[in-house]
Design an enzyme around this catalytic site. Structure first.
Site, PDB file in Angstrom:
ATOM      1  N   ASP A  89     -13.566  -5.955  -8.754  1.00  0.00           N
ATOM      2  CA  ASP A  89     -13.004  -4.652  -9.068  1.00  0.00           C
ATOM      3  C   ASP A  89     -13.036  -3.971  -9.937  1.00  0.00           C
ATOM      4  O   ASP A  89     -11.570  -5.644 -10.255  1.00  0.00           O
ATOM      5  CB  ASP A  89     -13.185  -3.996  -8.082  1.00  0.00           C
ATOM      6  CG  ASP A  89     -11.505  -3.806  -7.288  1.00  0.00           C
ATOM      7  OD1 ASP A  89     -11.280  -4.563  -8.361  1.00  0.00           O
ATOM      8  OD2 ASP A  89     -11.648  -3.144  -6.919  1.00  0.00           O
TER       9      ASP A  89
ATOM     10  N   ASP B 137      -9.946  -1.381 -11.616  1.00  0.00           N
ATOM     11  CA  ASP B 137      -8.500  -0.241 -11.367  1.00  0.00           C
ATOM     12  C   ASP B 137      -8.418  -0.023 -12.321  1.00  0.00           C
ATOM     13  O   ASP B 137      -7.716  -0.324 -13.661  1.00  0.00           O
ATOM     14  CB  ASP B 137      -7.540  -1.003 -10.257  1.00  0.00           C
ATOM     15  CG  ASP B 137      -7.989  -1.993  -9.481  1.00  0.00           C
ATOM     16  OD1 ASP B 137      -8.737  -0.918  -8.674  1.00  0.00           O
ATOM     17  OD2 ASP B 137      -8.727  -3.749  -9.266  1.00  0.00           O
TER      18      ASP B 137
ATOM     19  N   ASP C 169     -12.855   1.673  -8.743  1.00  0.00           N
ATOM     20  CA  ASP C 169     -11.191   2.133  -8.380  1.00  0.00           C
ATOM     21  C   ASP C 169     -11.011   2.809  -9.883  1.00  0.00           C
ATOM     22  O   ASP C 169     -10.392   2.357 -10.596  1.00  0.00           O
ATOM     23  CB  ASP C 169     -10.374   1.797  -7.860  1.00  0.00           C
ATOM     24  CG  ASP C 169     -10.585   0.598  -6.560  1.00  0.00           C
ATOM     25  OD1 ASP C 169     -12.468   1.397  -6.634  1.00  0.00           O
ATOM     26  OD2 ASP C 169     -10.193   0.367  -5.848  1.00  0.00           O
TER      27      ASP C 169
HETATM   28  P1  GTP Z   1      -8.873  -8.098  -7.288  1.00  0.00           P
HETATM   29  O1  GTP Z   1      -9.324  -6.469  -7.661  1.00  0.00           O
HETATM   30  O2  GTP Z   1      -9.619  -8.754  -5.567  1.00  0.00           O
HETATM   31  O3  GTP Z   1      -9.506  -9.105  -8.429  1.00  0.00           O
HETATM   32  O4  GTP Z   1      -7.376  -7.508  -6.741  1.00  0.00           O
HETATM   33  P2  GTP Z   1      -6.494  -6.679  -6.886  1.00  0.00           P
HETATM   34  O5  GTP Z   1      -5.559  -7.033  -6.748  1.00  0.00           O
HETATM   35  O6  GTP Z   1      -6.941  -5.640  -8.475  1.00  0.00           O
HETATM   36  O7  GTP Z   1      -6.653  -5.468  -5.587  1.00  0.00           O
HETATM   37  P3  GTP Z   1      -7.392  -4.182  -5.312  1.00  0.00           P
HETATM   38  O8  GTP Z   1      -8.564  -3.814  -6.400  1.00  0.00           O
HETATM   39  O9  GTP Z   1      -7.468  -3.731  -4.351  1.00  0.00           O
HETATM   40  O10 GTP Z   1      -6.361  -3.805  -5.263  1.00  0.00           O
HETATM   41  C1  GTP Z   1      -5.707  -3.409  -5.644  1.00  0.00           C
HETATM   42  C2  GTP Z   1      -3.816  -3.052  -6.397  1.00  0.00           C
HETATM   43  O11 GTP Z   1      -4.066  -1.577  -5.652  1.00  0.00           O
HETATM   44  C3  GTP Z   1      -3.178  -3.881  -4.738  1.00  0.00           C
HETATM   45  O12 GTP Z   1      -2.052  -3.687  -5.250  1.00  0.00           O
HETATM   46  C4  GTP Z   1      -3.466  -2.752  -4.094  1.00  0.00           C
HETATM   47  O13 GTP Z   1      -2.042  -2.838  -3.150  1.00  0.00           O
HETATM   48  C5  GTP Z   1      -3.445  -1.422  -4.398  1.00  0.00           C
HETATM   49  N1  GTP Z   1      -4.135  -0.240  -3.574  1.00  0.00           N
HETATM   50  C6  GTP Z   1      -5.768  -0.410  -3.623  1.00  0.00           C
HETATM   51  N2  GTP Z   1      -5.988   0.741  -2.569  1.00  0.00           N
HETATM   52  C7  GTP Z   1      -5.083   1.517  -2.400  1.00  0.00           C
HETATM   53  C8  GTP Z   1      -4.197   2.551  -2.336  1.00  0.00           C
HETATM   54  O14 GTP Z   1      -5.213   3.358  -1.417  1.00  0.00           O
HETATM   55  N3  GTP Z   1      -3.344   2.923  -2.876  1.00  0.00           N
HETATM   56  C9  GTP Z   1      -2.426   2.248  -3.135  1.00  0.00           C
HETATM   57  N4  GTP Z   1      -1.105   3.010  -3.215  1.00  0.00           N
HETATM   58  N5  GTP Z   1      -2.523   0.843  -4.021  1.00  0.00           N
HETATM   59  C10 GTP Z   1      -3.719   0.727  -3.228  1.00  0.00           C
HETATM   60 MN    MN Z   2      -9.543  -2.169  -6.462  1.00  0.00          MN
HETATM   61 MN    MN Z   3      -8.783  -4.885  -8.438  1.00  0.00          MN
END
Ligand code: GTP
Ligand code: MN
Ligand code: MN
Length: 415
Positions: free
Chosen positions: A207, A209, A339
């Protein structure tokens, strides 16, 4: 550069947040099987499985931090994070080239179904289990009628195939730039940071972020609603949910659950699926011109069959197509998970650490803060439980200083 495996025992700091854990390392041969065991335990989701999953992750994480390839099991014998079970797995791989327990999991149809179902946007292990119990084996078996109440699952199933292909760094950068330009028009001086895996140096992700903030605390209020409207006008939004901020100082100090097992926070955010025009997925430089010419053939989706997200900004037309029809329609965009998170500037650097991750780095950091410092760390801030004060930070480096830790670059937070 790989160092030599020494005969002397390596000195390894106790906490993962005290070590550098790069994305590329020397021990994939062991970490991949260990993470399969972790995933399996996580998906079983029984009483004792959470701690089993953690144990495999700790072992994997410490192996990732070693600057050499392990060739001798005895060099690991005093590493606390490598428990008996993980140690047996590593030994078996060293001796036979594979681990039978892992092979059995990889060949277990239940594991495949669980992985498939829980990879769908909006579907967790408990839903996946229920589906398997209904006798569903693959995506075709999923009965849309049974999903009536969750808009994420409906779109997640319809677009699963597309959401499964990875987002490239280029796509993420282009999208971030569009959001930045739109946000800047609404609130000059706004900051938009690409966080998550991309910030940690991953070349691909599941995704995009984006963390938004503005140096004037309070000026960020209302930004997301307007931004979403603009993105909607540019036909960049497929579906999503805008959550209000639920932050309050009481939550900050008392809600311990937040910092431990879950990663949830109280920021205003939008989690959803965007439409990335194919032109920019294929890589083009003049982004905004491209976006402005893609207006023509985009079809509105319907959320008629689902529980409506609490705060929705998109209007639905009664003759709109179903998610599956939208998926099958001729279109010039691809669905991508996005996100968008808004943090007030006085919480921003804690939010940045939280949303950069990775998840295991955060978990370790939070546990370390509590056990070693008697401080509570969340994405909103740091609270000193001994002194009953909050500890502010005006940079990411200061977050680490406040935690009495050596600063780690995001690229070294890949636990
Ligand atoms: P990929 O998207 O799979 O490449 O990996 P990523 O590490 O970017 O995972 P992800 O997009 O799921 O999450 C990004 C970071 O945000 C991670 O460290 C998660 O722990 C954190 N995260 C995800 N959802 C939430 C949330 O609702 N609240 C908080 N505080 N952190 C979040
Ligand atoms: Mn995410
Ligand atoms: Mn991510």
């Amino acid at each position: 550069i790989q160092e030599e495996e020494k005969n002397v025992e390596p000195v390894i700091p106790e906490w993962a947040c005290q070590r550098a854990t790069p994305f590329k390392h020397f021990n994939e041969q062991f970490t991949e099987p260990l993470e399969i065991l972790e995933k399996y335990a996580e998906l079983r989701d029984q009483e004792q499985d959470y701690s089993r999953a953690l144990a495999f992750r700790r072992a994997s994480c410490v192996l990732k931090s070693l600057p050499y390839k392990v060739t001798n099991i005895s060099s690991l014998k005093n590493i606390k994070d490598i428990g008996g079970h993980s140690s047996r797995v590593i030994k078996e791989i060293l001796e036979d080239g594979y681990c039978q327990e892992v092979e059995d999991i990889v060949n277990d149809p239940w594991f495949h179904k669980m992985k498939l179902f829980s990879s769908i946007f909006g579907v967790g292990p408990s839903t996946a289990k229920k589906w398997i119990e209904k006798g569903w084996n693959n995506l075709q078996d999923i009965n849309i009628e049974d999903l009536r109440n969750d808009w994420r699952v409906i779109w997640g199933v319809a677009f699963h195939e597309e959401l499964m292909d990875s987002v490239s760094r280029t796509e993420a950068d282009v999208f971030a730039q569009i959001v930045r330009e739109e946000a800047e028009k609404i609130l000059p001086g706004v900051s938009v940071v690409l966080t998550g895996g991309f910030r940690r140096g991953k070349p691909i992700g599941h995704d995009v972020d984006l963390l938004l903030t503005h140096p004037d605390v309070g000026s960020e209020i209302g930004l997301l609603a307007t931004l979403l409207q603009r993105l909607e006008e540019k036909e960049l939004i497929l579906c999503g949910n805008h959550e209000r901020s639920s932050f309050s100082p009481e939550v900050y100090q008392r809600d311990f659950k937040l910092s431990m097992r879950g990663q949830l926070d109280h920021f205003e955010k939008w989690l959803g699926i965007c439409k990335f025009p194919k032109t920019f997925i294929e890589g083009c430089s003049d982004i905004l011109t491209q976006i402005n010419v893609t207006k023509k053939s985009v079809i509105k989706g319907s959320l008629d069959d689902c529980d409506e997200p609490k705060t929705k900004f998109r209007k639905l037309s009664s003759k709109a197509l179903s998610p599956v029809d939208v998926f099958k329609s001729k279109r010039d965009w691809k669905a991508r998970r996005v996100d968008l998170i808004i943090s007030p500037f006085d919480q921003h650097y804690y939010a940045l650490v939280g949303w950069t991750g990775n998840k295991h780095f955060n978990r370790d950091l939070r546990l370390y803060s509590q056990r070693v410092l008697n401080m509570k760390l969340t994405s909103h801030g740091l609270y000193d439980l001994s002194k009953n004060v909050t500890v502010p930070a005006s940079s990411e480096k200061e977050v680490f200083e406040n935690l009495n830790l050596t600063f780690r670059e995001p690229s070294d937070r890949n636990c």
